[in-house]
Design an enzyme around this catalytic site. Structure first.
Site: not given
Ligand code: SIN
Length: 489
Positions: A160, A259, A293, A467
Protein backbone atom coordinates in the site's frame (compact mmCIF):
# COMPACT_ATOMS: atom_id res chain seq x y z
CA UNK A 1 3.86 11.34 -17.18
CA UNK A 2 3.27 8.35 -19.44
CA UNK A 3 3.66 4.66 -18.83
CA UNK A 4 6.40 4.55 -21.49
CA UNK A 5 8.44 7.27 -19.78
CA UNK A 6 8.17 5.54 -16.40
CA UNK A 7 9.14 2.16 -17.78
CA UNK A 8 11.93 3.75 -19.84
CA UNK A 9 13.59 5.41 -16.86
CA UNK A 10 16.99 4.29 -15.58
CA UNK A 11 15.48 3.32 -12.22
CA UNK A 12 13.09 0.81 -13.75
CA UNK A 13 14.59 -2.58 -12.86
CA UNK A 14 13.18 -6.09 -13.08
CA UNK A 15 15.99 -8.23 -11.66
CA UNK A 16 16.69 -8.86 -8.00
CA UNK A 17 19.41 -6.80 -6.30
CA UNK A 18 21.63 -9.10 -4.26
CA UNK A 19 25.02 -8.23 -2.81
CA UNK A 20 25.43 -5.15 -5.01
CA UNK A 21 24.53 -6.92 -8.27
CA UNK A 22 21.46 -7.14 -10.51
CA UNK A 23 20.73 -10.80 -10.83
CA UNK A 24 18.22 -13.44 -11.96
CA UNK A 25 16.92 -16.00 -9.51
CA UNK A 26 18.68 -19.34 -9.09
CA UNK A 27 15.89 -21.14 -10.97
CA UNK A 28 15.53 -18.42 -13.61
CA UNK A 29 11.83 -17.87 -12.88
CA UNK A 30 9.92 -14.59 -13.08
CA UNK A 31 6.47 -13.30 -12.16
CA UNK A 32 4.26 -10.61 -13.63
CA UNK A 33 3.51 -7.26 -12.05
CA UNK A 34 0.32 -5.62 -13.23
CA UNK A 35 -1.32 -2.21 -13.22
CA UNK A 36 -4.31 -2.43 -10.85
CA UNK A 37 -6.16 0.12 -13.00
CA UNK A 38 -6.60 -2.27 -15.92
CA UNK A 39 -4.84 -5.52 -15.04
CA UNK A 40 -2.28 -5.12 -17.85
CA UNK A 41 1.20 -6.53 -17.26
CA UNK A 42 3.80 -3.81 -16.70
CA UNK A 43 6.84 -5.87 -15.76
CA UNK A 44 8.22 -9.38 -15.53
CA UNK A 45 10.25 -9.50 -12.36
CA UNK A 46 12.81 -11.98 -10.97
CA UNK A 47 11.10 -14.51 -8.71
CA UNK A 48 13.60 -15.16 -5.92
CA UNK A 49 13.95 -18.52 -4.23
CA UNK A 50 14.98 -19.29 -0.66
CA UNK A 51 18.49 -20.06 -2.01
CA UNK A 52 18.66 -16.51 -3.36
CA UNK A 53 17.57 -15.24 0.05
CA UNK A 54 20.31 -17.26 1.70
CA UNK A 55 22.87 -15.74 -0.69
CA UNK A 56 21.67 -12.24 0.24
CA UNK A 57 21.84 -13.09 3.96
CA UNK A 58 25.36 -14.50 3.69
CA UNK A 59 26.51 -11.35 1.90
CA UNK A 60 24.72 -9.13 4.40
CA UNK A 61 26.51 -10.92 7.18
CA UNK A 62 29.87 -10.25 5.49
CA UNK A 63 28.95 -6.62 4.81
CA UNK A 64 27.90 -6.04 8.42
CA UNK A 65 31.46 -5.74 9.72
CA UNK A 66 32.42 -2.92 7.40
CA UNK A 67 29.11 -1.10 7.69
CA UNK A 68 28.89 -1.07 11.48
CA UNK A 69 32.52 0.05 11.76
CA UNK A 70 31.89 3.22 9.78
CA UNK A 71 31.16 6.29 11.84
CA UNK A 72 27.60 7.50 12.14
CA UNK A 73 28.66 10.53 10.14
CA UNK A 74 29.93 8.38 7.26
CA UNK A 75 26.71 6.39 7.15
CA UNK A 76 24.74 9.64 7.36
CA UNK A 77 26.52 11.02 4.28
CA UNK A 78 25.52 7.99 2.19
CA UNK A 79 21.93 8.12 3.43
CA UNK A 80 21.81 11.82 2.62
CA UNK A 81 22.99 11.07 -0.96
CA UNK A 82 20.30 8.40 -1.22
CA UNK A 83 17.72 10.98 -0.13
CA UNK A 84 19.03 13.54 -2.66
CA UNK A 85 18.87 10.99 -5.48
CA UNK A 86 15.29 10.08 -4.58
CA UNK A 87 14.32 13.73 -4.68
CA UNK A 88 16.05 14.13 -8.08
CA UNK A 89 14.03 11.13 -9.32
CA UNK A 90 10.80 12.01 -7.56
CA UNK A 91 8.65 12.16 -10.72
CA UNK A 92 9.72 8.73 -11.85
CA UNK A 93 9.30 7.30 -8.36
CA UNK A 94 5.80 8.78 -8.13
CA UNK A 95 5.04 7.36 -11.58
CA UNK A 96 6.19 3.90 -10.49
CA UNK A 97 4.06 4.05 -7.34
CA UNK A 98 1.00 5.01 -9.39
CA UNK A 99 1.62 2.37 -11.98
CA UNK A 100 2.11 -0.64 -9.72
CA UNK A 101 -0.01 0.41 -6.73
CA UNK A 102 -2.75 2.48 -8.35
CA UNK A 103 -2.80 5.60 -6.19
CA UNK A 104 -3.30 8.86 -8.11
CA UNK A 105 -0.13 10.65 -9.22
CA UNK A 106 -0.68 13.57 -6.82
CA UNK A 107 -0.97 11.19 -3.88
CA UNK A 108 1.99 9.17 -5.15
CA UNK A 109 4.10 12.34 -5.14
CA UNK A 110 3.00 12.87 -1.52
CA UNK A 111 4.21 9.36 -0.74
CA UNK A 112 7.62 10.17 -2.23
CA UNK A 113 7.82 13.22 0.05
CA UNK A 114 6.67 11.16 3.04
CA UNK A 115 8.95 8.20 2.25
CA UNK A 116 12.09 10.20 1.56
CA UNK A 117 11.58 12.17 4.77
CA UNK A 118 12.44 8.99 6.73
CA UNK A 119 15.80 8.82 4.96
CA UNK A 120 16.54 12.46 5.64
CA UNK A 121 15.48 12.09 9.28
CA UNK A 122 17.54 8.97 10.01
CA UNK A 123 20.56 10.35 8.14
CA UNK A 124 20.51 13.00 10.85
CA UNK A 125 19.86 10.49 13.65
CA UNK A 126 22.80 8.29 12.54
CA UNK A 127 25.09 10.82 14.24
CA UNK A 128 23.17 10.72 17.52
CA UNK A 129 23.32 7.14 18.72
CA UNK A 130 24.46 7.98 22.20
CA UNK A 131 25.29 5.91 25.25
CA UNK A 132 25.01 6.60 28.98
CA UNK A 133 27.27 6.73 32.02
CA UNK A 134 25.59 5.44 35.16
CA UNK A 135 26.66 5.89 38.78
CA UNK A 136 28.59 2.79 39.89
CA UNK A 137 27.13 0.40 42.46
CA UNK A 138 30.51 0.23 44.28
CA UNK A 139 33.19 2.88 44.85
CA UNK A 140 35.62 1.39 42.36
CA UNK A 141 33.05 0.74 39.65
CA UNK A 142 32.35 2.80 36.57
CA UNK A 143 29.36 1.77 34.48
CA UNK A 144 28.81 2.64 30.85
CA UNK A 145 26.02 1.71 28.48
CA UNK A 146 26.87 1.62 24.79
CA UNK A 147 24.41 1.00 21.97
CA UNK A 148 25.43 -1.11 19.02
CA UNK A 149 23.69 -2.21 15.80
CA UNK A 150 21.72 -5.40 16.29
CA UNK A 151 22.91 -7.09 13.07
CA UNK A 152 21.31 -8.20 9.83
CA UNK A 153 17.72 -7.01 9.44
CA UNK A 154 14.96 -8.59 7.34
CA UNK A 155 12.25 -6.19 6.18
CA UNK A 156 9.00 -7.56 4.80
CA UNK A 157 6.98 -4.72 3.34
CA UNK A 158 3.41 -4.19 2.08
CA UNK A 159 1.99 -3.00 -1.25
CA UNK A 160 0.00 0.00 0.00
CA UNK A 161 3.02 2.32 0.42
CA UNK A 162 5.66 0.75 -1.85
CA UNK A 163 8.26 3.41 -1.02
CA UNK A 164 7.44 4.77 2.43
CA UNK A 165 7.16 1.39 4.16
CA UNK A 166 10.63 0.48 2.85
CA UNK A 167 12.33 3.72 3.80
CA UNK A 168 10.66 3.69 7.24
CA UNK A 169 12.46 0.40 7.97
CA UNK A 170 15.67 0.67 5.96
CA UNK A 171 16.60 4.21 7.00
CA UNK A 172 16.82 3.56 10.77
CA UNK A 173 18.41 0.14 10.23
CA UNK A 174 21.10 1.50 7.92
CA UNK A 175 21.65 4.55 10.11
CA UNK A 176 22.22 2.29 13.12
CA UNK A 177 24.77 0.21 11.17
CA UNK A 178 22.64 -2.80 10.19
CA UNK A 179 22.51 -4.33 6.67
CA UNK A 180 18.99 -4.98 5.37
CA UNK A 181 17.46 -7.67 3.20
CA UNK A 182 14.10 -6.48 1.84
CA UNK A 183 11.30 -8.70 0.61
CA UNK A 184 8.80 -6.29 -0.97
CA UNK A 185 5.16 -7.20 -1.58
CA UNK A 186 4.80 -9.20 -4.79
CA UNK A 187 2.24 -6.68 -6.10
CA UNK A 188 4.71 -3.77 -5.85
CA UNK A 189 8.37 -4.78 -6.27
CA UNK A 190 9.26 -2.06 -8.81
CA UNK A 191 9.54 0.80 -6.33
CA UNK A 192 11.70 -1.35 -4.05
CA UNK A 193 14.04 -2.17 -6.94
CA UNK A 194 14.19 1.51 -7.95
CA UNK A 195 15.21 2.37 -4.37
CA UNK A 196 17.93 -0.29 -4.54
CA UNK A 197 19.30 1.26 -7.72
CA UNK A 198 19.37 4.71 -6.13
CA UNK A 199 20.99 3.23 -3.02
CA UNK A 200 23.70 1.70 -5.22
CA UNK A 201 24.30 5.05 -6.90
CA UNK A 202 24.42 6.73 -3.49
CA UNK A 203 27.29 4.46 -2.47
CA UNK A 204 25.71 1.84 -0.20
CA UNK A 205 28.38 -0.89 -0.05
CA UNK A 206 27.66 -4.28 -1.65
CA UNK A 207 25.51 -6.49 0.55
CA UNK A 208 24.32 -3.67 2.82
CA UNK A 209 20.98 -3.44 1.02
CA UNK A 210 19.50 -6.32 -0.97
CA UNK A 211 16.02 -6.39 -2.51
CA UNK A 212 14.47 -9.75 -3.38
CA UNK A 213 11.17 -9.72 -5.21
CA UNK A 214 9.26 -12.98 -5.08
CA UNK A 215 5.75 -14.33 -5.14
CA UNK A 216 6.83 -17.22 -2.89
CA UNK A 217 6.07 -15.04 0.09
CA UNK A 218 5.31 -17.71 2.68
CA UNK A 219 8.49 -19.71 1.96
CA UNK A 220 10.65 -16.58 1.97
CA UNK A 221 9.06 -15.30 5.18
CA UNK A 222 9.77 -18.66 6.83
CA UNK A 223 13.37 -18.66 5.64
CA UNK A 224 14.00 -15.13 6.89
CA UNK A 225 12.33 -15.68 10.25
CA UNK A 226 14.09 -18.97 10.93
CA UNK A 227 17.52 -17.76 9.86
CA UNK A 228 20.11 -17.29 12.61
CA UNK A 229 21.78 -14.59 10.50
CA UNK A 230 18.71 -12.36 10.76
CA UNK A 231 18.77 -10.69 14.16
CA UNK A 232 15.80 -8.44 13.64
CA UNK A 233 12.60 -8.69 11.64
CA UNK A 234 10.54 -5.68 10.70
CA UNK A 235 7.15 -6.41 9.16
CA UNK A 236 4.24 -4.31 8.02
CA UNK A 237 1.09 -6.14 6.97
CA UNK A 238 -1.88 -8.03 8.33
CA UNK A 239 -2.20 -9.19 11.94
CA UNK A 240 -2.77 -12.71 10.65
CA UNK A 241 0.57 -12.82 8.78
CA UNK A 242 2.33 -10.99 11.62
CA UNK A 243 1.24 -13.73 14.01
CA UNK A 244 2.75 -16.43 11.77
CA UNK A 245 6.02 -14.52 11.35
CA UNK A 246 6.25 -13.97 15.11
CA UNK A 247 5.70 -17.66 15.78
CA UNK A 248 8.41 -18.55 13.28
CA UNK A 249 10.77 -15.94 14.79
CA UNK A 250 10.44 -17.60 18.17
CA UNK A 251 12.73 -20.42 16.99
CA UNK A 252 15.68 -17.99 16.91
CA UNK A 253 14.46 -15.53 19.61
CA UNK A 254 14.50 -12.79 17.04
CA UNK A 255 13.72 -9.20 17.89
CA UNK A 256 10.64 -8.14 15.91
CA UNK A 257 8.82 -4.96 14.98
CA UNK A 258 5.29 -5.54 13.78
CA UNK A 259 3.11 -2.88 12.22
CA UNK A 260 -0.16 -4.74 11.79
CA UNK A 261 -3.86 -4.21 11.20
CA UNK A 262 -6.13 -1.56 12.66
CA UNK A 263 -9.78 -0.78 13.23
CA UNK A 264 -9.45 2.96 13.74
CA UNK A 265 -12.32 4.72 15.50
CA UNK A 266 -13.09 8.34 14.64
CA UNK A 267 -15.11 9.95 17.44
CA UNK A 268 -17.00 13.11 16.57
CA UNK A 269 -18.49 14.82 19.61
CA UNK A 270 -21.33 17.33 19.43
CA UNK A 271 -18.91 20.12 20.43
CA UNK A 272 -16.71 19.52 17.36
CA UNK A 273 -16.16 22.00 14.57
CA UNK A 274 -18.24 20.13 11.98
CA UNK A 275 -16.33 21.46 8.96
CA UNK A 276 -13.10 20.21 10.49
CA UNK A 277 -14.70 16.90 11.36
CA UNK A 278 -15.97 16.40 7.79
CA UNK A 279 -12.54 17.22 6.32
CA UNK A 280 -10.73 15.14 8.92
CA UNK A 281 -12.95 12.08 8.49
CA UNK A 282 -12.62 12.41 4.71
CA UNK A 283 -8.82 12.46 4.95
CA UNK A 284 -8.68 9.65 7.51
CA UNK A 285 -10.99 7.44 5.45
CA UNK A 286 -10.17 7.96 1.78
CA UNK A 287 -6.35 8.27 1.70
CA UNK A 288 -5.08 5.65 -0.74
CA UNK A 289 -8.71 4.66 -1.48
CA UNK A 290 -9.07 3.51 2.12
CA UNK A 291 -6.13 1.14 1.85
CA UNK A 292 -4.04 2.15 4.85
CA UNK A 293 -3.90 0.58 8.28
CA UNK A 294 -4.63 3.96 9.90
CA UNK A 295 -7.77 4.59 7.81
CA UNK A 296 -10.97 5.42 9.68
CA UNK A 297 -12.86 2.16 10.07
CA UNK A 298 -15.67 3.25 12.42
CA UNK A 299 -16.91 6.84 12.47
CA UNK A 300 -18.82 7.39 15.73
CA UNK A 301 -20.98 10.52 15.65
CA UNK A 302 -22.85 11.88 18.69
CA UNK A 303 -26.63 11.65 18.32
CA UNK A 304 -27.44 15.37 18.39
CA UNK A 305 -25.22 16.12 15.35
CA UNK A 306 -25.49 12.75 13.62
CA UNK A 307 -27.96 13.73 10.87
CA UNK A 308 -26.23 17.01 10.07
CA UNK A 309 -22.79 15.40 9.97
CA UNK A 310 -24.03 12.46 7.89
CA UNK A 311 -25.62 14.74 5.27
CA UNK A 312 -22.56 16.99 4.96
CA UNK A 313 -20.12 14.11 4.93
CA UNK A 314 -22.09 12.19 2.27
CA UNK A 315 -22.14 15.31 0.08
CA UNK A 316 -18.35 15.68 0.38
CA UNK A 317 -17.87 11.98 -0.44
CA UNK A 318 -20.11 12.25 -3.52
CA UNK A 319 -17.74 14.92 -4.83
CA UNK A 320 -14.63 12.70 -4.69
CA UNK A 321 -13.33 11.83 -8.13
CA UNK A 322 -12.20 8.37 -9.19
CA UNK A 323 -10.00 7.35 -12.11
CA UNK A 324 -6.94 5.58 -13.46
CA UNK A 325 -3.86 7.09 -11.91
CA UNK A 326 -2.01 8.22 -15.04
CA UNK A 327 -5.08 9.54 -16.83
CA UNK A 328 -5.88 12.67 -14.85
CA UNK A 329 -5.97 14.34 -11.46
CA UNK A 330 -8.22 12.10 -9.35
CA UNK A 331 -8.88 11.71 -5.63
CA UNK A 332 -9.04 7.91 -5.66
CA UNK A 333 -7.59 5.14 -7.79
CA UNK A 334 -8.55 1.47 -8.05
CA UNK A 335 -8.28 -1.14 -5.31
CA UNK A 336 -5.18 -3.27 -5.49
CA UNK A 337 -6.84 -6.43 -6.83
CA UNK A 338 -10.03 -8.48 -7.28
CA UNK A 339 -9.67 -10.04 -3.84
CA UNK A 340 -9.70 -6.60 -2.21
CA UNK A 341 -12.75 -5.61 -4.24
CA UNK A 342 -14.51 -8.86 -3.31
CA UNK A 343 -13.97 -8.19 0.39
CA UNK A 344 -15.38 -4.65 0.14
CA UNK A 345 -18.45 -5.91 -1.71
CA UNK A 346 -19.04 -8.60 0.90
CA UNK A 347 -18.70 -6.18 3.82
CA UNK A 348 -21.13 -3.71 2.25
CA UNK A 349 -23.64 -6.48 1.47
CA UNK A 350 -23.43 -7.80 5.03
CA UNK A 351 -23.94 -4.29 6.47
CA UNK A 352 -26.92 -3.42 4.24
CA UNK A 353 -28.51 -6.84 4.85
CA UNK A 354 -28.35 -6.05 8.57
CA UNK A 355 -29.91 -2.62 8.23
CA UNK A 356 -27.20 -0.10 7.21
CA UNK A 357 -28.37 2.54 4.73
CA UNK A 358 -26.26 3.69 1.74
CA UNK A 359 -25.91 7.51 1.73
CA UNK A 360 -23.34 7.59 -1.10
CA UNK A 361 -21.81 5.06 -3.50
CA UNK A 362 -22.40 1.51 -2.30
CA UNK A 363 -21.36 -0.25 -5.48
CA UNK A 364 -18.63 -0.96 -8.01
CA UNK A 365 -17.71 2.15 -10.01
CA UNK A 366 -18.87 2.53 -13.61
CA UNK A 367 -15.19 2.32 -14.62
CA UNK A 368 -15.39 -1.39 -13.76
CA UNK A 369 -12.28 -3.38 -12.91
CA UNK A 370 -11.34 -2.91 -9.26
CA UNK A 371 -12.71 0.63 -9.00
CA UNK A 372 -15.26 1.06 -6.19
CA UNK A 373 -17.40 4.14 -5.55
CA UNK A 374 -16.50 6.18 -2.47
CA UNK A 375 -19.21 5.04 -0.10
CA UNK A 376 -20.96 6.17 3.08
CA UNK A 377 -23.05 3.77 5.14
CA UNK A 378 -25.30 5.13 7.87
CA UNK A 379 -26.76 3.22 10.81
CA UNK A 380 -23.81 0.83 11.10
CA UNK A 381 -23.61 -1.19 14.32
CA UNK A 382 -21.05 -3.53 15.82
CA UNK A 383 -23.19 -6.52 14.74
CA UNK A 384 -21.97 -5.88 11.20
CA UNK A 385 -18.62 -7.28 10.03
CA UNK A 386 -17.71 -3.88 8.58
CA UNK A 387 -17.36 -2.52 12.13
CA UNK A 388 -15.13 -5.30 13.41
CA UNK A 389 -12.94 -6.10 10.39
CA UNK A 390 -10.41 -3.82 8.72
CA UNK A 391 -12.19 -2.65 5.54
CA UNK A 392 -9.17 -1.61 3.44
CA UNK A 393 -11.42 0.09 0.91
CA UNK A 394 -13.29 3.36 0.29
CA UNK A 395 -16.28 2.69 2.55
CA UNK A 396 -17.04 4.96 5.51
CA UNK A 397 -19.25 3.52 8.25
CA UNK A 398 -21.21 5.91 10.46
CA UNK A 399 -22.25 4.74 13.95
CA UNK A 400 -24.40 6.71 16.37
CA UNK A 401 -23.49 7.20 20.06
CA UNK A 402 -24.89 9.10 23.05
CA UNK A 403 -22.32 9.50 25.82
CA UNK A 404 -18.56 9.86 26.22
CA UNK A 405 -18.25 6.78 28.44
CA UNK A 406 -20.27 4.70 25.99
CA UNK A 407 -18.20 5.69 22.96
CA UNK A 408 -14.88 5.06 24.72
CA UNK A 409 -16.03 1.55 25.65
CA UNK A 410 -17.23 0.86 22.11
CA UNK A 411 -14.09 2.32 20.49
CA UNK A 412 -11.88 0.13 22.70
CA UNK A 413 -13.93 -3.02 22.15
CA UNK A 414 -11.59 -4.44 19.49
CA UNK A 415 -8.43 -6.51 19.41
CA UNK A 416 -6.78 -3.71 17.42
CA UNK A 417 -5.16 -0.51 18.74
CA UNK A 418 -3.35 1.38 16.00
CA UNK A 419 -4.77 4.79 15.08
CA UNK A 420 -7.72 6.69 16.53
CA UNK A 421 -9.17 10.15 15.94
CA UNK A 422 -11.15 12.55 18.15
CA UNK A 423 -13.02 15.66 17.07
CA UNK A 424 -14.01 18.03 19.88
CA UNK A 425 -13.34 21.63 20.89
CA UNK A 426 -13.52 20.81 24.59
CA UNK A 427 -9.92 20.51 25.79
CA UNK A 428 -10.87 18.61 28.97
CA UNK A 429 -12.74 16.05 26.95
CA UNK A 430 -9.92 15.79 24.39
CA UNK A 431 -7.40 14.88 27.10
CA UNK A 432 -9.79 12.53 28.94
CA UNK A 433 -10.62 10.59 25.80
CA UNK A 434 -7.10 10.60 24.33
CA UNK A 435 -5.75 9.11 27.55
CA UNK A 436 -8.43 6.41 27.73
CA UNK A 437 -8.37 5.32 24.14
CA UNK A 438 -6.45 2.09 23.55
CA UNK A 439 -4.38 3.06 20.52
CA UNK A 440 -0.78 3.88 19.70
CA UNK A 441 -1.74 7.10 17.92
CA UNK A 442 -4.48 9.69 18.44
CA UNK A 443 -5.32 12.38 15.89
CA UNK A 444 -7.08 15.30 17.56
CA UNK A 445 -9.12 17.47 15.21
CA UNK A 446 -7.11 16.07 12.30
CA UNK A 447 -7.38 13.02 10.09
CA UNK A 448 -3.75 12.91 8.99
CA UNK A 449 -1.20 11.79 11.56
CA UNK A 450 1.62 10.13 9.62
CA UNK A 451 4.99 11.87 9.71
CA UNK A 452 8.62 10.83 10.06
CA UNK A 453 8.87 13.02 13.16
CA UNK A 454 6.41 11.00 15.29
CA UNK A 455 6.50 7.39 16.55
CA UNK A 456 4.20 5.29 14.37
CA UNK A 457 2.86 2.05 15.83
CA UNK A 458 0.13 0.28 17.69
CA UNK A 459 -0.88 -1.49 20.88
CA UNK A 460 -2.76 -4.77 21.43
CA UNK A 461 -2.85 -6.90 18.26
CA UNK A 462 -1.90 -3.94 16.07
CA UNK A 463 1.76 -4.48 16.67
CA UNK A 464 5.06 -4.17 18.45
CA UNK A 465 7.61 -1.36 18.33
CA UNK A 466 7.57 2.13 16.86
CA UNK A 467 8.78 3.44 13.51
CA UNK A 468 9.99 6.93 12.73
CA UNK A 469 10.92 9.70 15.18
CA UNK A 470 13.95 9.68 17.46
CA UNK A 471 12.59 6.44 18.99
CA UNK A 472 12.54 4.60 15.65
CA UNK A 473 16.23 3.75 15.67
CA UNK A 474 15.99 1.97 19.05
CA UNK A 475 14.61 -1.21 17.53
CA UNK A 476 17.80 -1.63 15.51
CA UNK A 477 20.17 -1.23 18.46
CA UNK A 478 21.23 -3.46 21.33
CA UNK A 479 22.40 -2.09 24.64
CA UNK A 480 25.65 -3.32 26.09
CA UNK A 481 26.73 -2.51 29.59
CA UNK A 482 30.42 -2.18 30.48
CA UNK A 483 31.48 -2.45 34.09
CA UNK A 484 34.96 -1.09 34.76
CA UNK A 485 36.87 -1.51 38.02
CA UNK A 486 39.12 1.46 38.74
CA UNK A 487 42.01 0.93 41.21
CA UNK A 488 42.02 3.37 44.09
CA UNK A 489 45.40 5.20 44.42
C1 SIN B 1 0.21 1.62 6.59
O1 SIN B 1 -0.90 1.63 6.12
O2 SIN B 1 0.77 0.54 6.86
C2 SIN B 1 0.99 2.87 6.88
C3 SIN B 1 0.20 4.11 6.82
C4 SIN B 1 1.01 5.36 7.07
O3 SIN B 1 2.24 5.31 7.16
O4 SIN B 1 0.40 6.41 7.17
Amino acid sequence: MTRASILGSKIFRQQAFIAGRWTDSGDGSTFDVSDPADGSVIARVTNCTTEDVQRALDQASVAWDGWKDRTGKERAAILRRWFDLMIENRDHLAGLISLEQGKPLREAADEVTYGTAYIEWFAEEAKRVEGHILPGHQRDKRIMVIRQPIGVVAAITPWNFPIAMITRKCAPALAAGCPVVVKPASQTPLCALALAELGRLAGLPDGVLSVLPSNRSAAIGKHLTESRIVRKLSFTGSTQTGRILLQQSASTIKKASMELGGNAPVIIFDDADIDKAVDGALAAKFRNAGQTCVCANRIYVQSSIYDEFAARFALAVERLTVGASLQGDFDLGPLIDEKALGKVRELVADATDKGAVVLAGGKVHDLGGTFYKPTVLSGVTERMAIATEEVFGPVASLLRFNTEAEVIARANDTEFGLASYIFSQNIDRVFRVAEKIEAGMVGINTGLISTEIAPFGGVKESGLGREGSRFGIEDYLEMKYLCLSVEAE
